[in-house]
Design a protein around this motif. Sequence first.
Motif, PDB file in Angstrom:
ATOM      1  N   GLY A   1       0.802  -1.208   0.000  1.00 47.39           N
ATOM      2  CA  GLY A   1       0.000   0.000   0.000  1.00 47.39           C
ATOM      3  C   GLY A   1       0.837   1.260   0.000  1.00 47.39           C
ATOM      4  N   ILE A   2       0.222   2.358   0.446  1.00 49.02           N
ATOM      5  CA  ILE A   2       0.869   3.665   0.464  1.00 49.02           C
ATOM      6  C   ILE A   2       1.104   4.072   1.912  1.00 49.02           C
ATOM      7  N   TYR A   3       2.309   4.576   2.186  1.00 50.51           N
ATOM      8  CA  TYR A   3       2.679   4.978   3.539  1.00 50.51           C
ATOM      9  C   TYR A   3       3.164   6.421   3.526  1.00 50.51           C
ATOM     10  N   ARG A   4       2.854   7.131   4.607  1.00 53.43           N
ATOM     11  CA  ARG A   4       3.170   8.552   4.725  1.00 53.43           C
ATOM     12  C   ARG A   4       3.962   8.796   6.003  1.00 53.43           C
ATOM     13  N   SER A   5       4.890   9.754   5.912  1.00 43.55           N
ATOM     14  CA  SER A   5       5.679  10.139   7.072  1.00 43.55           C
ATOM     15  C   SER A   5       5.926  11.635   7.010  1.00 43.55           C
ATOM     16  N   GLY A   6       5.907  12.308   8.157  1.00 49.00           N
ATOM     17  CA  GLY A   6       6.237  13.727   8.189  1.00 49.00           C
ATOM     18  C   GLY A   6       7.672  13.958   7.753  1.00 49.00           C
ATOM     19  N   ILE A   7       7.950  15.151   7.240  1.00 51.08           N
ATOM     20  CA  ILE A   7       9.290  15.447   6.743  1.00 51.08           C
ATOM     21  C   ILE A   7      10.340  15.188   7.811  1.00 51.08           C
ATOM     22  N   ASN A   8      10.049  15.520   9.052  1.00 49.68           N
ATOM     23  CA  ASN A   8      11.020  15.334  10.131  1.00 49.68           C
ATOM     24  C   ASN A   8      10.661  14.177  11.045  1.00 49.68           C
ATOM     25  N   ASP A   9       9.686  13.355  10.644  1.00 47.78           N
ATOM     26  CA  ASP A   9       9.279  12.209  11.452  1.00 47.78           C
ATOM     27  C   ASP A   9       9.923  10.936  10.920  1.00 47.78           C
ATOM     28  N   THR A  10       9.955   9.910  11.753  1.00 42.94           N
ATOM     29  CA  THR A  10      10.513   8.621  11.340  1.00 42.94           C
ATOM     30  C   THR A  10       9.489   7.501  11.421  1.00 42.94           C
ATOM     31  N   LEU A  11       8.228   7.841  11.609  1.00 43.71           N
ATOM     32  CA  LEU A  11       7.182   6.836  11.708  1.00 43.71           C
ATOM     33  C   LEU A  11       6.349   6.851  10.431  1.00 43.71           C
ATOM     34  N   TRP A  12       6.211   5.690   9.782  1.00 46.16           N
ATOM     35  CA  TRP A  12       5.393   5.568   8.578  1.00 46.16           C
ATOM     36  C   TRP A  12       3.967   5.191   8.967  1.00 46.16           C
ATOM     37  N   VAL A  13       2.986   5.865   8.371  1.00 45.58           N
ATOM     38  CA  VAL A  13       1.571   5.610   8.633  1.00 45.58           C
ATOM     39  C   VAL A  13       0.909   5.174   7.335  1.00 45.58           C
ATOM     40  N   GLU A  14       0.120   4.106   7.396  1.00 48.04           N
ATOM     41  CA  GLU A  14      -0.564   3.616   6.208  1.00 48.04           C
ATOM     42  C   GLU A  14      -1.702   4.562   5.823  1.00 48.04           C
ATOM     43  N   VAL A  15      -1.775   4.929   4.534  1.00 52.89           N
ATOM     44  CA  VAL A  15      -2.836   5.822   4.041  1.00 52.89           C
ATOM     45  C   VAL A  15      -3.426   5.202   2.774  1.00 52.89           C
ATOM     46  N   ASN A  16      -4.301   4.226   2.967  1.00 49.30           N
ATOM     47  CA  ASN A  16      -4.827   3.439   1.854  1.00 49.30           C
ATOM     48  C   ASN A  16      -6.331   3.553   1.678  1.00 49.30           C
ATOM     49  N   ASN A  17      -6.976   4.512   2.338  1.00 49.51           N
ATOM     50  CA  ASN A  17      -8.431   4.592   2.272  1.00 49.51           C
ATOM     51  C   ASN A  17      -8.895   4.779   0.822  1.00 49.51           C
ATOM     52  N   GLY A  18      -9.773   3.889   0.371  1.00 49.80           N
ATOM     53  CA  GLY A  18     -10.257   3.934  -1.001  1.00 49.80           C
ATOM     54  C   GLY A  18      -9.522   2.996  -1.931  1.00 49.80           C
ATOM     55  N   LEU A  19      -8.469   2.350  -1.423  1.00 46.61           N
ATOM     56  CA  LEU A  19      -7.680   1.433  -2.241  1.00 46.61           C
ATOM     57  C   LEU A  19      -7.774   0.023  -1.671  1.00 46.61           C
ATOM     58  N   ASN A  20      -7.696  -0.956  -2.533  1.00 45.73           N
ATOM     59  CA  ASN A  20      -7.612  -2.345  -2.113  1.00 45.73           C
ATOM     60  C   ASN A  20      -6.139  -2.683  -1.944  1.00 45.73           C
ATOM     61  N   SER A  21      -5.622  -2.445  -0.741  1.00 44.69           N
ATOM     62  CA  SER A  21      -4.176  -2.552  -0.539  1.00 44.69           C
ATOM     63  C   SER A  21      -3.649  -3.959  -0.795  1.00 44.69           C
TER      64      SER A  21
END
Length: 438
Positions: free
Chosen positions: A244-264
């Motif tokens: 799926g797709i993962y997001r992290s803040g520019i200065n963060d080190t934690l990846w968060v899944e952002v898959n709403n609307g997708l069949n991951s």
Amino acid sequence: MKKPLLFIAIFTMSITLSFSQVFDSLTVIHPDYNIQDIARKGDVLYAALAEGGVMYSSDEGFTWTATADLPDAGFGDEAAYTILTASNGDLIVGGNTNYSGNPLGGAVFRSSNNGTSWSAIAVEGYAGYEKSEKIVELPNGNLMMQAGQSKLFVSSLSSNEWTQCTSPGGVILGFEAIGDMVFTVTNPAGGNAGTWVTSDLGQSWQRYGSNGSPIGSGTVTIAPVIKSGDYKYIGIGGYYDPKGIYRSGINDTLWVEVNNGLNSSGIYPICMATDNQTIWMVFQDAGGGCSFTSTSDFGDNWAEPIQGGLPQQGVGGPCVPKMMVFKTHLYTFANKSIYRIEDVAIPASTGEIEYKDNYVDVFPNPVSDQLNIKIKKTGILNGKWEIINIYGQVMMSGELITNSNNSISVEVSQLTPGYYLLKTDTEDKISVTNFLKN
């Protein structure tokens, strides 16, 4: 004593977004050579062709003309696999070498005159058949190149040679510069699965994220790390979770899944593009077909995927290897053809700018290439300038040393189209004005 900031620059915009969800084939660039990469400089598009050198288009991709021939680097063809528009205006092209006796040691080329002529740059340790996969530039003018599956090289805009640096190990699947850091994503099969980062030009690498990356075990596909607004994104697919797709803040080190609307469970990301407001993604579904989707809320929700006219088979694999926003359009390529979706970004003509400063002039406005900055004060001034995007991020900066006309010129062709603030800090005043980049 410096005066405080005298005003707040105001954007008055009347914007109507028009989206077309279908890629149209514009033209075949060359009947004999496959497209490997595309780039933009001002109002001109450039394409790197395997064994076909570099071609350019001045009419948004409808017609193409060859630049000057690339120098013979020892293998008798004009292999061009990646192309970069550098911040100083140079075009930098990466090729390959399949001739170990190549006197240059490699094949990287530079043009300072828009492709009218090219010079070859030596690459230390670049032997065997290893094509240039990608070249990125860091804010300080340093360059890094991935060659083959796992080698990395460094150079600078002022250097005439490349030298090999360390890599995190394993097969490099994603490779991108964000700020002064370079991110790589490595395949689990290489033994060092994860997202890695270096801020010292490859002298050392550190795992990025609490678990190194969101990558699991097994074979994966990677849509390279990209930056959009205040976040960075990575797309991951493969035979094992997570996908799926993962997001992290520019200065963060934690990846968060952002898959709403997708069949991951069925996503195999291939490439992503952004104009810092919308993210577009192409992925291969579980059935082997290629689909297209987008998000305008930082990845929290994705549009329903469609095929949208995408070519279903490209060079060396499915779909398309790269997308790029140019003016108001979204471009991609497959095999020998260029494809485009019209009007996916904010049209440049719909914005109206209201100026609130009488100290600094910027022109032309809107601007495509050279932005002229004129200080309305007598005498040569010293200071600094910054170009800031709508998210408050400094995109470019430099010394403000004016000439006898109290003006300087800044090359802004590499900026993504949109609205920006120009901040000037001289001996006695800090000032801000705004401009529109076409």
